[in-house]
Design a protein around this motif. Structure first.
Motif, PDB file in Angstrom:
ATOM      1  N   THR A   1       0.813  -1.211   0.000  1.00  0.00           N
ATOM      2  CA  THR A   1       0.000   0.000   0.000  1.00  0.00           C
ATOM      3  C   THR A   1       0.847   1.262   0.000  1.00  0.00           C
ATOM      4  O   THR A   1       0.307   2.358   0.016  1.00  0.00           O
ATOM      5  N   GLY A   2       2.169   1.114  -0.025  1.00  0.00           N
ATOM      6  CA  GLY A   2       3.049   2.282  -0.049  1.00  0.00           C
ATOM      7  C   GLY A   2       3.017   2.973  -1.408  1.00  0.00           C
ATOM      8  O   GLY A   2       3.072   2.331  -2.447  1.00  0.00           O
ATOM      9  N   LEU A   3       2.912   4.302  -1.380  1.00  0.00           N
ATOM     10  CA  LEU A   3       2.857   5.081  -2.616  1.00  0.00           C
ATOM     11  C   LEU A   3       3.996   6.094  -2.626  1.00  0.00           C
ATOM     12  O   LEU A   3       4.480   6.518  -1.581  1.00  0.00           O
ATOM     13  N   ALA A   4       4.408   6.492  -3.818  1.00  0.00           N
ATOM     14  CA  ALA A   4       5.453   7.506  -3.973  1.00  0.00           C
ATOM     15  C   ALA A   4       4.831   8.747  -4.606  1.00  0.00           C
ATOM     16  O   ALA A   4       3.934   8.651  -5.449  1.00  0.00           O
ATOM     17  N   ALA A   5       5.310   9.921  -4.195  1.00  0.00           N
ATOM     18  CA  ALA A   5       4.809  11.177  -4.766  1.00  0.00           C
ATOM     19  C   ALA A   5       5.104  11.197  -6.257  1.00  0.00           C
ATOM     20  O   ALA A   5       6.183  10.840  -6.700  1.00  0.00           O
ATOM     21  N   GLY A   6       4.111  11.583  -7.049  1.00  0.00           N
ATOM     22  CA  GLY A   6       4.262  11.641  -8.501  1.00  0.00           C
ATOM     23  C   GLY A   6       3.831  10.357  -9.200  1.00  0.00           C
ATOM     24  O   GLY A   6       3.745  10.318 -10.423  1.00  0.00           O
TER      25      GLY A   6
END
Length: 116
Positions: A101-106
């Motif tokens: 569920t980890g997301l990165a900006a952009g």
């Protein structure tokens, strides 16, 4: 005291052996016949799994770019109109083939279209 001894009525002096012996070709024929029976049974049983001739309709989606501080829960809660945030999260994970569920900006995510 007397003893009694009994003698068997019939005593076979020769052991009977099976008269059926398979040659190499005979064993091959038995093996191939068995294999054909198994394959025919598998073909008959697999005949029930048939798809349709029509293509399915893809679910309508839109692209969302992840902003700094966004979480998958936050994005899913904005989209979920019926309150099923966890179901929308699972759908987003499935649409984007996410491992976690980890997301990165952009990062760009495909999300289901809201139905208001």
């Amino acid at each position: 005291m007397s003893t009694l001894s009994l003698a068997p009525a019939f005593v076979s002096t020769t052991a009977r052996r099976s008269t059926v012996r398979l040659t190499r070709r005979g064993r091959l024929v038995v093996f191939l016949t068995s294999l054909m029976i198994v394959l025919a049974a598998a073909f008959v049983l697999a005949g029930g799994a048939v798809g349709t001739g029509e293509a399915g309709q893809p679910a309508p989606t839109e692209i969302v770019q992840v902003a700094p501080g966004d979480t998958l829960w936050g994005i899913a809660s904005e989209i979920a109109t019926d309150g099923d945030v966890r179901g929308v999260m699972n759908e987003i994970e499935r649409l984007n083939a996410l491992d976690s569920t980890g997301l990165a900006a952009g990062q760009k995510l495909r999300v289901p279209v809201r139905t208001d």
